[in-house]
Design a protein around this motif. Structure first.
Motif, PDB file in Angstrom:
ATOM      1  N   ALA A 169       0.857  -1.197   0.000  1.00  0.00           N
ATOM      2  CA  ALA A 169       0.000   0.000   0.000  1.00  0.00           C
ATOM      3  C   ALA A 169       0.881   1.231   0.000  1.00  0.00           C
ATOM      4  O   ALA A 169       1.800   1.345   0.821  1.00  0.00           O
ATOM      5  CB  ALA A 169      -0.933   0.008   1.213  1.00  0.00           C
ATOM      6  N   ARG A 170       0.604   2.152  -0.904  1.00  0.00           N
ATOM      7  CA  ARG A 170       1.387   3.375  -1.037  1.00  0.00           C
ATOM      8  C   ARG A 170       0.755   4.487  -0.213  1.00  0.00           C
ATOM      9  O   ARG A 170      -0.455   4.731  -0.295  1.00  0.00           O
ATOM     10  CB  ARG A 170       1.447   3.793  -2.499  1.00  0.00           C
ATOM     11  N   GLY A 174       4.432   8.990  -0.483  1.00  0.00           N
ATOM     12  CA  GLY A 174       5.305   8.160  -1.292  1.00  0.00           C
ATOM     13  C   GLY A 174       5.892   6.968  -0.582  1.00  0.00           C
ATOM     14  O   GLY A 174       6.455   6.067  -1.230  1.00  0.00           O
ATOM     15  N   ARG A 175       5.795   6.918   0.737  1.00  0.00           N
ATOM     16  CA  ARG A 175       6.328   5.753   1.449  1.00  0.00           C
ATOM     17  C   ARG A 175       5.466   4.522   1.173  1.00  0.00           C
ATOM     18  O   ARG A 175       4.275   4.644   0.857  1.00  0.00           O
ATOM     19  CB  ARG A 175       6.432   6.044   2.947  1.00  0.00           C
ATOM     20  N   LEU A 176       6.076   3.342   1.310  1.00  0.00           N
ATOM     21  CA  LEU A 176       5.426   2.095   0.923  1.00  0.00           C
ATOM     22  C   LEU A 176       5.294   1.166   2.121  1.00  0.00           C
ATOM     23  O   LEU A 176       6.281   0.861   2.804  1.00  0.00           O
ATOM     24  CB  LEU A 176       6.236   1.398  -0.168  1.00  0.00           C
ATOM     25  N   LEU A 196       8.819   1.443   3.860  1.00  0.00           N
ATOM     26  CA  LEU A 196      10.009   1.919   3.169  1.00  0.00           C
ATOM     27  C   LEU A 196       9.835   3.377   2.764  1.00  0.00           C
ATOM     28  O   LEU A 196       8.751   3.783   2.342  1.00  0.00           O
ATOM     29  CB  LEU A 196      10.262   1.089   1.908  1.00  0.00           C
ATOM     30  N   THR A 197      10.917   4.153   2.852  1.00  0.00           N
ATOM     31  CA  THR A 197      10.912   5.501   2.319  1.00  0.00           C
ATOM     32  C   THR A 197      11.000   5.426   0.796  1.00  0.00           C
ATOM     33  O   THR A 197      11.151   4.358   0.208  1.00  0.00           O
ATOM     34  CB  THR A 197      12.108   6.302   2.848  1.00  0.00           C
ATOM     35  N   ARG A 198      10.938   6.589   0.141  1.00  0.00           N
ATOM     36  CA  ARG A 198      11.098   6.644  -1.312  1.00  0.00           C
ATOM     37  C   ARG A 198      12.423   6.030  -1.747  1.00  0.00           C
ATOM     38  O   ARG A 198      12.536   5.480  -2.842  1.00  0.00           O
ATOM     39  CB  ARG A 198      11.049   8.094  -1.796  1.00  0.00           C
ATOM     40  N   ASP A 199      13.436   6.130  -0.876  1.00  0.00           N
ATOM     41  CA  ASP A 199      14.757   5.618  -1.203  1.00  0.00           C
ATOM     42  C   ASP A 199      14.931   4.147  -0.850  1.00  0.00           C
ATOM     43  O   ASP A 199      16.032   3.601  -0.976  1.00  0.00           O
ATOM     44  CB  ASP A 199      15.829   6.441  -0.484  1.00  0.00           C
ATOM     45  N   GLY A 200      13.878   3.504  -0.346  1.00  0.00           N
ATOM     46  CA  GLY A 200      13.965   2.090   0.002  1.00  0.00           C
ATOM     47  C   GLY A 200      14.534   1.818   1.373  1.00  0.00           C
ATOM     48  O   GLY A 200      14.968   0.701   1.662  1.00  0.00           O
ATOM     49  N   LEU A 480       1.059  -5.545  -5.869  1.00  0.00           N
ATOM     50  CA  LEU A 480       1.560  -4.491  -6.740  1.00  0.00           C
ATOM     51  C   LEU A 480       1.331  -3.129  -6.096  1.00  0.00           C
ATOM     52  O   LEU A 480       0.333  -2.925  -5.397  1.00  0.00           O
ATOM     53  CB  LEU A 480       0.835  -4.507  -8.092  1.00  0.00           C
ATOM     54  N   ALA A 481       2.249  -2.196  -6.374  1.00  0.00           N
ATOM     55  CA  ALA A 481       2.059  -0.808  -5.952  1.00  0.00           C
ATOM     56  C   ALA A 481       2.750   0.094  -6.957  1.00  0.00           C
ATOM     57  O   ALA A 481       3.819  -0.233  -7.472  1.00  0.00           O
ATOM     58  CB  ALA A 481       2.620  -0.575  -4.550  1.00  0.00           C
ATOM     59  N   LEU A 482       2.135   1.239  -7.231  1.00  0.00           N
ATOM     60  CA  LEU A 482       2.630   2.188  -8.219  1.00  0.00           C
ATOM     61  C   LEU A 482       3.001   3.488  -7.516  1.00  0.00           C
ATOM     62  O   LEU A 482       2.285   3.933  -6.621  1.00  0.00           O
ATOM     63  CB  LEU A 482       1.535   2.457  -9.248  1.00  0.00           C
ATOM     64  N   ASP A 483       4.141   4.108  -7.919  1.00  0.00           N
ATOM     65  CA  ASP A 483       4.442   5.418  -7.370  1.00  0.00           C
ATOM     66  C   ASP A 483       4.299   6.485  -8.445  1.00  0.00           C
ATOM     67  O   ASP A 483       4.057   6.186  -9.619  1.00  0.00           O
ATOM     68  CB  ASP A 483       5.816   5.454  -6.687  1.00  0.00           C
ATOM     69  N   GLU A 484       4.445   7.756  -8.071  1.00  0.00           N
ATOM     70  CA  GLU A 484       4.154   8.844  -8.994  1.00  0.00           C
ATOM     71  C   GLU A 484       5.182   8.956 -10.116  1.00  0.00           C
ATOM     72  O   GLU A 484       4.942   9.622 -11.119  1.00  0.00           O
ATOM     73  CB  GLU A 484       4.053  10.170  -8.248  1.00  0.00           C
ATOM     74  N   ASP A 485       6.337   8.294  -9.966  1.00  0.00           N
ATOM     75  CA  ASP A 485       7.336   8.295 -11.033  1.00  0.00           C
ATOM     76  C   ASP A 485       7.112   7.167 -12.037  1.00  0.00           C
ATOM     77  O   ASP A 485       7.909   6.996 -12.960  1.00  0.00           O
ATOM     78  CB  ASP A 485       8.742   8.175 -10.448  1.00  0.00           C
TER      79      ASP A 485
END
Length: 515
Positions: A169-170, A174-176, A196-200, A480-485
């Protein structure tokens, strides 16, 4: 006005007069040409002092480019953080590229982080695009963005889990959030859930969940719902469902009403209420959907529908001017005595929405995704839908009418039944499916090799998106999860990613793919 660096303006430096036009001096064309050539030099020299601010800098910590979509994004780190919104001048090596709107996305190490999206109309898309950003008071940052092929591995996420991932879940920032049956993440204890942060980077403490997490959801305020065969969280008893605070501790203000059985799906409504679905043990198994208030109490205005089989999936369906409805998928044939065949739409009071007809699915639905306009894509373990041959995937419009253009198409796996486990819809209408399959049969009766995850188009039948290559997973994908990038995170039971001639790498139950 004197030119910077030109010294005093003597007679030799004066511009020609009209009387000079017939003399042996420079022609009008030569003067205009020289002035045009000089303009960029004046601009650069004049701009240089604006960057000479002691201690201020702008850097590019990360960038992403997607060759299939022709889009990308760079992240800019400003140190110190600006007091007003930066106004950068952006240039690209690609003439077809244009920048989007710069937007603040967070703080990292005391620096302000901004996201700058871009897109290109150049076809074919260049393999790399150089982006140069000039910011008054901070300096110049330049980076070359590799425009990556969809479906290939993003090595920047290197997390290693010791058990399968069942849910992703996003968050809005942006964190996952990751849920599953793991106990450690890259050597650190994380039982059932991690973030996880955006940087993993891991950024939640161990929640100490006892039991397997089958579903996760994030509420508007950032609190995290976890559902599954849970019996306790952080040493406190919790049956099937719990909520964590934004810092990862158990939210003691949320005490779920007694649920009748194992929880398999959960979604958070915008008003703070929670829908949860699952199964009641017995012979035969019964299903349920419950609606809880923001404190966990049973919603008094909701009557649970009677289902003759388990619920596996829930998804909110927006309704203009009204509370969202809920798509319910699972392994039931009836709801309150009415035939619904594994998929139906539920109204906020718990009644079936008669505006969505009998779905006609002959096997379990494991996941649903809502399309723009209220239609739905369902994936699961079935081969027949309303007498049509549809393997693992079906599409309906907002009234429940089946898209029969998917006849004789779907998920296909050599020698065994294919199963869809997760599905998401991208902003451009692309549909990403994950599950247990090694190929997809399109509407032209062509089988396209795809290992457990694929991107398809459903505009006119089923078309496999060739810009998203075979990811090369070696076992089932479940989430599955999608981010804005446009990056796609995939979770499941796999342990490697990649197919020849691309590198084959370890990927312990979670991987990020370019989209």
């Amino acid at each position: 006005m004197a030119l910077p660096g030109s010294g005093s303006a003597g007679p030799s430096a004066s511009l020609p007069t009209a009387a000079d036009a017939s003399s042996a001096g420079p022609s009008r064309r030569a003067v205009v040409g020289a002035a045009a050539w000089a303009a960029p030099a004046i601009t650069i020299l004049g701009a240089a002092p604006a960057f000479a601010v002691s201690g201020a800098s702008v850097t590019v910590p990360t960038a992403t480019g997607l060759i299939g979509a022709g889009t990308g994004a760079i992240y800019l780190s400003f140190s110190p953080a600006p007091t007003t919104a930066p106004a950068p001048a952006v240039t690209f090596s690609d003439r077809g590229a244009t920048a989007g709107t710069l937007r603040a996305v967070g703080v990292s190490g005391g620096a302000a982080v901004y996201r700058l999206p871009f897109s290109t109309t150049t076809s074919p898309v260049p393999p790399a695009i150089t982006v140069t950003v000039s910011v008054p008071g901070y300096g110049i940052a330049t980076t070359s963005v590799t425009m990556s092929v969809g479906g290939t591995h993003d090595a920047r996420l290197g997390l290693q889990l010791d058990g399968p991932v069942n849910a992703l879940a996003r968050q809005a920032d942006g964190r996952l959030v990751v849920g599953g049956a793991f106990a450690s993440a890259s050597g650190q204890t994380r039982r059932g859930v991690l973030r996880l942060t955006r940087d993993g980077v891991l950024d939640l403490p161990d929640p100490a969940i006892v039991g397997e997490v089958l579903a996760v959801a994030v509420q508007a305020d950032g609190r995290i719902l976890v559902a599954g065969s849970i019996t306790s969280v952080a040493g406190q008893p919790r049956q099937w469902l719990a909520r964590l605070t934004v810092d990862g501790s158990l939210d003691t203000s949320f005490v779920p009403a007694s649920l009748p059985g194992l929880a398999r799906a959960v979604v958070a409504a915008p008003d703070g209420t929670v829908y949860v679905g699952g199964e009641i043990a017995g012979d035969p198994v019964q299903g349920y959907v419950a609606r809880l208030t923001s404190s966990g109490a049973a919603s008094p205005a909701f009557t649970r529908p009677a289902l003759d089989g388990a619920v596996h999936a829930l998804a909110l369906v927006p309704r203009p001017g009204a509370e969202p409805a809920v798509m319910v998928g699972g392994d039931f044939a009836e709801a309150d005595g009415t035939s619904v065949s594994r998929l139906f739409r539920l109204l906020p009071d718990g009644s079936r929405d008669p505006g969505f007809g009998d779905a006609g699915v002959t096997g379990p639905v494991h996941a649903v995704a809502v399309l723009r306009g209220g239609g739905v894509v369902a994936v699961g373990d079935f081969t027949i839908v309303s007498s049509y041959n549809m393997s693992g995937i079906a599409r309906y419009d907002s009234s429940g009418m089946l898209d029969d253009r998917l006849d004789s198409a779907g998920l296909g796996q050599v020698g065994r039944t294919a199963v869809g486990r997760a599905v998401l819809v991208q902003p451009d209408g692309g549909v990403v499916v994950a599950g247990d399959f090694n190929g997809v049969l399109d509407s032209q009766m062509e089988t396209r090799p795809r290992s457990f995850v694929a991107r398809i188009r459903l505009d006119d039948g089923l078309e496999v998106d060739a810009t998203f290559v075979d990811a090369g997973l070696d076992a089932e994908a479940r989430a599955l999860a999608l981010d804005e990038d446009g990056l796609i995170t995939v979770g499941g039971a796999f342990t490697q990613v990649g197919v020849s001639p691309r590198p084959i790498r370890a990927a312990q139950r979670i991987v990020r793919l370019f989209g």
